[in-house]
Structures are given as structure tokens and as C-alpha cells.
Write an enzyme that holds these catalytic residues in place. Structure first.
Site, mmCIF file in Angstrom:
data_model
loop_
_atom_site.group_PDB
_atom_site.id
_atom_site.type_symbol
_atom_site.label_atom_id
_atom_site.label_comp_id
_atom_site.label_asym_id
_atom_site.label_seq_id
_atom_site.Cartn_x
_atom_site.Cartn_y
_atom_site.Cartn_z
ATOM 1 N N GLU A 77 2.338 12.183 -1.260
ATOM 2 C CA GLU A 77 2.038 11.602 0.043
ATOM 3 C C GLU A 77 3.189 11.905 0.969
ATOM 4 O O GLU A 77 4.361 11.767 0.608
ATOM 5 C CB GLU A 77 1.867 10.093 -0.124
ATOM 6 N N GLY B 203 0.826 -1.188 0.000
ATOM 7 C CA GLY B 203 0.000 0.000 0.000
ATOM 8 C C GLY B 203 0.868 1.249 0.000
ATOM 9 O O GLY B 203 2.047 1.212 0.364
ATOM 10 N N CYS B 204 0.284 2.364 -0.409
ATOM 11 C CA CYS B 204 1.074 3.596 -0.510
ATOM 12 C C CYS B 204 1.550 4.060 0.858
ATOM 13 O O CYS B 204 2.713 4.431 1.025
ATOM 14 C CB CYS B 204 0.276 4.687 -1.222
ATOM 15 N N PHE B 205 0.680 4.043 1.860
ATOM 16 C CA PHE B 205 1.088 4.488 3.186
ATOM 17 C C PHE B 205 2.129 3.562 3.799
ATOM 18 O O PHE B 205 3.129 4.028 4.348
ATOM 19 C CB PHE B 205 -0.128 4.636 4.109
#
Lengths: 340, 340, 340, 340
Positions: free
Chosen positions: C243, C153-155
Site C-alpha cells: 500500500e 484501517g490500513c489506509f
């Protein structure tokens, strides 16, 4: 016998910055305050509408002339000078009997060493520590009788409103505050940092481990009952007005959601500008208002309390909070001229 | 026998502004060009990555040292100086045999009076008018053999690409050009105008009736066959990169949509960076590319031709167009290093 | 004897979303990969350029036809389906011998109960837990020989890259992660939440205490040596791609800045996409790249370690990381086609 | 004898869209209007604050119940329905004696064929053409006695205010209108077009040659004395509220700047919401106000007149103009509740 209430005459000193200009606008529209004058060191002679067309305040900026304040032409002043430069002006106004709300940090801290560490030498040492901390939700009674009110920083405002109901319990042992601010928080001076192209589509932390609002937050949390060393990190976001603080609180005993709701429920009921919301607030919800919107969760998974508070950094974080303070100082309803 | 093609060594003079820095990046990544040096009058000694982390060009900015260009260390230069300041630097580089693409306006105009009217005295009068107008879609053959190429302004680039197929017909009698640019078009200097808070949620016209790109547009439209006095008005929009020109054309005879499609169809087929699209283009569609995206309609209701063209003002409007010119000057495929 | 390297043929399944479309673009431009097909459940028949003009990938979206993958027409696939829907497609591709990088969460978690708690029933239980966690900076050797890679996932990507050098020390006892994402992180589906007017000038927390990336972060931190229950809160910011994770780390023993610099210095040297920077990174610095930019401070005042990491959520947070994984899986240099 | 002025009770029909919700807010805060009810076809049962927290209007949306309007519970209505759907509701309200300001286009056009060409069949043919065109700066006297006021479109509002002083001279022979609007102008429905990621950093024309506001502009320009076929092209810009029209006017005789200033000077003096400014206005200057800010230049170079007008599309372009109309209809000062 007729009884006419004389309007209170308010000077705004330092009206060319974002917060001073907004303060001038709010005073200009206020039903009980008259805008006595708006002064500017850099832009005297210009009209405020040349700098801020959207404020529509039709006054010419003037040099600050303290003698004019002698003849009862000014009852109160909002001082919007930079830290350090504010103190001597505040002192001069106080010497002439003018009641002052100071937007700078010069009268917020109560520890002289701390002030000098973060800000350098103080510009009016005889007045150091004599201001009332102007967060109306905490100090309304003291503000009502104060002659010098130190308007809180924008980040401390949001943080303390977010944490007060918990801090008072005496159970806080650690706090991490991740704050996000719009670019107006960086002030009106054009720099590479505030260039549109620099901030557009951008976001970053700044002042890591070294932001001047930190001692102010710590000082007031201690007063409330939470003598902790907070971790506070501000960030810039690509928007103009708006501030969001995300608080991660470790407590010495578990809090249920019920206890949290009760504490915040009472907090919200007492204070007209505190809004408790059912989902994490967006800064857009409080734009151009004096409202602080709060969402608090007890996280069963980690045991931490998570509190999110949104304000408009130029309004509740500065100018409209100054007007809220003036309302209290002059015996007016707290919300006058600030109805959202 | 082995045949090694020596890379062409390219100097970027004036690398601290938006267009110079991007030119440096494009040269740095180019398969046939080597980045000889990047100079800066204001920021020599700094690394380009300090100013522009996202470009990731690992060079230290230096003062321009013309003597270093003598020993064949530099074959070509992209000069990204302000108008007026560019001409003497271009002249000095030319005197040393360096082939130059100049991003300023100093060599775009062919009428000396017009130049002086819009820009003031020229900094290298002996070279005035000697540059080839560097719009590759119009002047590819001349550019290929030129030693001095005057890279067009961003607005003329988009406008001329939008109007060339019509202008060549000789039927244009009036043109209104309403142009919209992102804030990077206003340059890197931080001012009240370019402050994030000033441009965020904002848009306005500027340079009304007086923008310096006007004579450049008129000059080139006349060459194409449309000797008109255009009405040209740029606007700023709250975005960083991107430019949209909306052209409203009155013609001396009616054009059908078929005729328009045919004219533009041929135009698009000849030129790799011209994209004809089926709906009005958004500037986001061409961001970070050398593409000009065009949509043209014959409006039966008014009899006017409506043409909309989108470019990236920093790319096709400046730096990548300079590289396209260099490609042509050094016999390389027009698209090398610029594939979208 | 001539030796021609056959390009690897890569299918992108689910190309109408932001990450699938970007993956298609990156494969399309890659020097060693060929884009075999791009499929879409909702938009088959449309051209990818109709949905994403700026990607300039000239293919028609098709229905996924697994039979076509039989005849060695496809060597690898990037699957960009929603969680839950991905697993059966991955299983079918694997059954035909296709090596898969899956962008969904379906193969990231190793604890079946945890998966079912956060995502519901698994769509291909026989494959559950068989994927290699596709964070190349942690698992390059395993990825090189894997047939099924679960793209993080990106986070978690940003968080794990920010914390790995500290986590490996075994000294972490608590972590607060305050994450900020651009709106593309919310996906392409138009909703009130993703409406321009809803997010413009706005920012807010979401998924408080309940974001699905939490167990993924915890799982991988534990593997690294930090078996903690993290506090993770994502926020939306008014920008498109980008992000930023701000990590507040409590350790069991004090870390000096020197120790921190050393740990991160080694980390940065080993990994081409890790950039250590001298000031808190802005998300704009890594836009449209596979780079993770990191800034780490030991805060003497609080004793905490503060780490800030910026990525592009669509690139390193999804599509370009998938290509980085494919590079490793097919014996290519990690950076091929991804040079910033 | 005491004389109490009964407040006027105003219904807002269609309160879940941007303009209806804002109308509800303005009525809710108005010193002489009471908000009788806010209705919604799609969101009845929800609170308006759930949809629009920042409006802080504490009412529950209800279904429209026309019978409740019978007993004098409603004196007036603002109808914010889509074109076509508005007419029958307006007719039903009128049948019950309710005075109506209709935000749709259903009663703006006076030519039935034109209406049907641009909008299709009319929903209340017996009332067609019976509305007064609700641009108070042009039709204040007629509005004062009207029972049905057709609130103008946002683009016609800005355009007509920009052109009226010139149009009345009878010298206009051609007009090109290049209009730019914020995304709120596209309405609240979430679509790919209004997705944050689609419009962020973007701008484009739309409705080229075919926007429905064109016949409305032409109709009213003709009434003013300029029977021309205008070229009108709207564009979307990446901001939420705000609209800028740039008008390029060809006249049958030359206008000096003096003549232009005189015509606009009189125009501005008569109308409290017209602001004449000394530089091209930014949309930010009029945000959240009923003001139209205008800048007009006679361009000696081309002989054209250039006029730039900025409004807030949701305010002067819709909801606050409706309140301005209601003020006139009920004999109140035009500016009541709308002071900028």
C-alpha cells in the site's frame, strides 16, 4: 477519368523504441498511409520483427538517410527520438518539406527559458515554438494545417483531456495530479529500475516535484483558462501499458454534479476518442486503443472536483495520437486506422 | 565454569547479486553465524541496503581482501561469483583455511571433460572435483565434514529432490524434466530479456537442449541409481521468485501409487524441508522458504510417474540451501535460522 | 526461586480471511504468545494450512466457543471479523475478561452518528467509543493499559504515520490523499473485481468520495491538530500485498525542507518501525514487514508538502500492527516477533 | 446489374464468458459477418460493455430465443456454452438450419464411451459424432462444407499444430506434453483458484493425469498417424491470456534437424496462421492474434524431438479459431477479419 488517391508515405524515425515501433505498426496497418521506412540509430540492419515479434511489421531498420526524403519519397514523418536529439532531425526533415509529428518534448513548450530549464539547450532554436501542440481534442483545426506537430507527453495528454471541460470555465484555482503509469513509460532501455524483479509487486512515486511534464501541463492549462501551478507526481505501477491520472481540483466556485456532467457530456460528444464512463475507469479498458476514458465527480463533502482519466501511454499517450494527428494533417477522418 | 559458544564468522563474497545478497541477509539474522563482511567487485563502497532495501542488512559492501581472512576473522565463506570466476576465489579462501560453500557450478561436476564442455577452462584445476555436492538431503554426512561444498544449481536441486526416491530403485529408464522459473533466476543484470515489459504477460522456453544444469542432473541421477540422459528444458515465467519442475518418468517396471507413496513418505519423514502435499504445489506455497514441496502420481493410463516439485529458486535453489549446508558443516541443527 | 514467564495465550477469531490468517501465523511464531485457537465461521473443521499452505500454521479451524475462554484459557484475542459482525464478539470476549485487539472498524470512530452514517447500526452500543485507537506510534501509553484496542484501517495507518509530524504543527489547512493498494486489500472473497483476469494489467480508483476510511482519517488528524476535511481516494493496483499513500498537503505557512526533515527525523528516531528514506519508497521494500517507509518533500514550486508512505496492507495495515499492539498491552518490547 | 453480397448473420450464444464475448467482438468487427445477437443465460438484460468494457461491443445481452432464428435472421451461430449444456442448444439451432461452430467439447470426440467417461451423458445423442473437428490447418476442406463444426480445445489446438508435421510421418512412439496456460483459461467464474492473490506470483500443475483434453489429443494424433497414449499435464501461470505447449517426442527412428525443418517448413508455408520462429516463442508474441508460433528442435543428445508452440488461448484456442472456421464455412478467405 479515374481518380486514384495516392497513399501518403510516412517515415518513422527512431523505430527501435516502444513508441516508434508501435507507430510503425499503426502506419503499416493504416488504410491510407504507407510505411516508407523505419529508421534506427542503434539497431539499423535488424528486422523490426526481431525486436518486436508481436508487431509483425516486416521491415528492416535502416539508418536515417535524409537525401532519400528529397524525391518526394516521404510525405510525412513521425519522429521518435529522445528529447534534445529530436530537434535537429525534425529541422532537417522540415527543410526537405516533410510534414512532421514529433513525439519528443522539443516543440511542445512555448517558453524558451522554461525549455532550457527543464531540458537544456534546444537543438534547433530557429524552429523553437513553431510547432502546433498536437492534442487533437484541443487543436484539431491548427493541426490540420500544421507542418510541425508536437505530440504531447503521455501525462499531459491524459491530464488535459481530464481537465479541459473544467479549465475552460476559468474557475480552477488549484490542481493536484497523481499519475500512475505502466513500466513501458520508462522506455525500452534495460536498467535496474525496469528489471522485472525490481518492478514486480512494486509501486512508487518518482520525479517528485521535478517531472518534465509539469511545465507542459501548466502551459496548456493556462491556455485553456486555468493559469495554475499544478502539483504533478507520477508513479510507476507493475503493469506494462496503461496510465491513470487522478486529478483533485479546487475551484473558485462550487460545481454541482449536474454542471460537471453537462460540461463533460458536451466534451465527450464532440470527440470520438473521449469515453465518459459510469465508474472509475481501469487502464485495462483502454489498452491498445486511442481512447481516453474519463470519470468526473463533484465531491460535496470537500467541495473538490475529482476526475479520473485512463489512457494507454504508448497509444493515446504517444503513437496512436501521432497517427490521429497525421489523419487530421492529411484531411482524413480522425479515427481512420484507429477504430477501437 | 561458563561456556560461551563463539559465533561462526561467515563472509559472503559477491553480495551484489540476488543470491549473495540473500545469503548475507540469512547470515545476518542467523542465531549462530555472524556476518563478517559482504564483498562486491562491482559495488564496493555502496551499502547493501542501497541495492536491496527490503533485506535490511546494514553493511557496506567491500572489496574482497583475502589477507583479512588470515587472522581467524573468517571461519567460513559463501561465494556467490559467476561460474569460472568463482574457482580462483574459492581456492584462495581454502588456502587460508576458510571453509567454503560455493554457489557457482565450478565444483559441482566430477567429470573434467564435461565441465570444460559446458563451462570452459576451470579456474582452479587443482581443486577440481574436490567439493562435496551440497544437497543436504542426499549428502548430509559428507557435507558435515567437508571444507568445500558445491551448492547445487536451482534446477538440479528441485529435480533431484523430486526424483531421488524413485531413482534409488534403479528402475528409471527415461526422464523428461520441464522446469519453470521466475525471472530472478536470470540474475540481476538488466537486459532486454529481464526488462519488465519483456517478461510481463510472457512465458517461454530457453536453453533448449543446451542448459548447463543438464550434466549436473545427469551426474547426480547416475549416483542415485538412474544413469539416464535426461531431457531438461527450463522456461521463464512472469513472476519473481519460484521454481517448479514437472518430471515425467518412464520406469522399467510398473509402480503402483502405493509404492510411490511409500517411497516418498520415507523421503519426507527423514528430511525437515521436504513437504509432501496432496495436490500439485504452487511456487507461492514455498516462497521465501527453504522448503521443497512435492507431489507424485503414478499415472495408470500411461504407466509413467509424474512428479512435481516447487522451490524458491533464490532460497532452497541457492542462498538458504547454502545456509543449510553451513549448519551441517558447523554441527548445528539443519534447520537453524531457516524455520519456514 | 525460579521465575517462569507464562506465555500469553492468544485467540484469533476469524482466521479464514487474509488478515486473521496472518495474525495466526504471527502469533504462532511469536516468542511470548501462544496460539490458543483459531476460529472461523465459514471454514471450521478445515486446517489452516489447507487455506493458506504458505503460512504453515498447523491448527484446525474451530467454531468460536466463548465458554472455553472462561477458564483463563485465553488471555487475549485478535478479532478479524467484518465490520458490524465484530462488535458483538468483542463484547462477549470483553465480558469474559479477554483483552481484545479488534481489526474491524467497530471501535475506531468516536462519533456515534458518524459510525452509523458510514457503517449502520452498531453491534455493541454499550462499548461504543471505549476502544483505544491502536496506532502504537501515536497511542503507545494508552494501548499499554487498554483492554480493547481498535486496530486502525490500513489506509489510515499509512496516512497518519505520513502526516503526524506535520499535523502536530497545527499548520495543515488541506490534504489530498491518493492511496494505492494491492488486491489483498479487497479481501479473500472471490468476485469479478478480484478475479486475476480483472485486475491483471489493470488499475483504477474506487470508493470515490465515499470510502469508509475517510472519517477515521479525519478524526485522527483532528486529534493531532489538523481538523480538516480530507480528500481521500483509494486505488487498486495489480499486486498482492502493499500500500502506498501519496499525500499532498497545503499548509497555512511555508515549510522549508529543513523543518520537514527535522520533524520527520524526530518522528523516525522515536519509532522503530518508521523508516525515513532518501527516495520515494516502493511497496516492495516493506513487503512482509511491520515497517512504514516514508519520504517527505517540501515543494518550493507549489508550496505544498508531499509525503509518500509505503506499508504492507496485511502487516502494518492489519495483522502485524495487531501484534505490535499486543506486545504493548502485555508489557513486551514493541518489536518482539516483528523484527523486519 | 448490381450484385450486393449480403452479410452473413451470426449469433453468439453464451456471450458472457471470456470466449463468447471475444467471439462477439470479432464478429462485430468482421467485414462480412453481422452480429445478429449475443445471448446469455445469466446476464440477459445487461450490456456486453458492462461486462467487458474493452471489447466495445454495443449490444444488450438477450435470452436465447430460438424462434427468432427461424425467419432466416440467423445464418450461423457460435455456441459458447459449457460442456454438456452446449449439445441441446446446438441441436436446436441445427434443427432450424443454422450452421454452428460449437466451442464446447460436445462434438469433438468420436468415441461415445470416451465422451461419457470424461464428460458424462451426452445432451444430443442423435448428433453425437456428426461434427467436423474444427482445426482448419487439418480439416479445411471438411469444414468448408460442414454444418456443425466442433471447435477444438485450446490445448489440443496448440499441441496438434505443434505435432502434426511429425505425427504424419508415422514415427511417433511416445509424447509428453507439458502445457502452460494463463488464468483466463480457467474461465470467468470467480473462485479461490482464480482470485488475483491466489495466482499472483504463483504457478502449478492441475488436472494431473486427468485433464479432459487428453482424449481429444489422443484421438486426433491417431488420425494423423500417431496412435499413442499421450502424457498431458496443464499448468497455470500468472498471466491472463496465453498458452505454451512444450512437447517431448520419442520417435521410432532418428530425425535430423534438416528433416524436421523441412517438415515444419512445408507446414508453415501452407497455413497463414502458422509462424515458424528461430527461438522458443513467448506467449506475448501471439497475444490477441490467431497465430500459432512454433519452434522445433531435434535434440541430438537425447534423440528426442522438442517442439514448443504458443497461442492465445482465448483467440486461436477458442474465439478467433471459431471465426476462422466460419470464414471457411462461408467461402471467405481464411484470414478475413483475423489479420494479425
Amino acid at each position: 477519368m479515374s481518380c486514384v488517391v495516392e497513399p501518403t508515405r510516412v517515415l518513422v524515425a527512431g523505430g527501435s523504441g516502444y513508441t516508434g515501433a508501435l507507430a510503425a505498426r499503426l502506419i503499416d496497418r493504416h488504410p491510407q498511409f504507407d510505411l516508407a521506412a523505419v529508421t534506427s540509430r542503434s539497431d539499423a540492419g535488424l528486422k523490426l520483427t526481431d525486436l518486436y515479434p508481436h508487431h509483425r511489421v516486416d521491415v528492416v531498420l535502416t539508418e536515417l538517410d535524409l537525401d532519400r526524403t528529397d524525391d518526394h519519397e516521404v510525405d510525412a514523418a513521425i519522429v521518435a527520438y529522445p528529447h534534445g536529439a529530436a530537434a535537429p532531425v525534425v529541422a532537417a526533415l522540415r527543410a526537405r518539406g516533410v510534414r512532421v509529428v514529433d513525439l519528443s518534448a522539443d516543440f511542445r513548450l512555448r517558453d524558451r527559458d522554461s525549455y532550457e530549464h527543464w531540458y537544456g539547450e534546444h537543438g534547433a532554436p530557429e524552429l523553437f515554438g513553431s510547432g502546433v501542440y498536437g492534442l487533437p481534442e484541443l487543436y484539431a483545426r491548427q493541426i490540420a494545417v500544421a507542418d510541425l506537430v508536437a505530440n504531447p507527453g503521455c501525462f499531459p495528454t491524459a491530464t488535459l483531456l481530464a481537465l479541459a471541460p473544467i479549465a475552460r470555465s476559468g474557475t480552477i484555482i488549484d490542481v493536484v495530479i497523481d499519475a500512475k503509469s505502466g513500466v513501458s513509460g520508462a522506455g525500452r532501455a534495460p536498467t535496474q529500475k525496469t528489471h522485472f524483479v525490481s518492478m514486480d509487486e512494486n509501486a512508487m512515486a518518482y520525479g517528485v516535484g521535478a517531472h518534465r511534464h509539469t511545465p507542459e501541463i501548466d502551459q496548456e492549462l493556462a491556455v485553456l483558462g486555468a493559469p495554475v501551478t499544478t502539483t504533478f507526481t507520477p508513479h510507476l505501477m507493475p503493469l506494462d501499458q496503461g496510465e491513470l491520472v487522478s486529478c483533485y481540483v479546487t475551484t473558485s466556485e462550487p460545481w454541482s454534479q449536474e454542471r460537471l456532467d453537462k460540461a463533460f457530456g458536451e466534451w465527450g460528444q464532440e470527440h470520438p476518442f473521449i469515453e465518459l464512463v459510469a465508474a472509475p475507469p481501469g487502464v485495462r479498458d483502454v489498452r491498445d486503443t486511442n481512447v481516453c476514458s474519463i470519470y468526473a465527480r463533484a465531491d460535496a463533502r470537500t467541495g473538490k472536483l475529482l476526475v479520473f482519466a485512463a489512457i494507454d501511454n504508448l497509444w493515446k499517450g504517444a503513437a496512436s495520437q501521432a497517427v490521429q494527428n497525421l489523419n487530421l494533417m492529411f484531411g482524413l477522418p480522425e479515427t481512420l486506422g484507429l477504430e477501437p
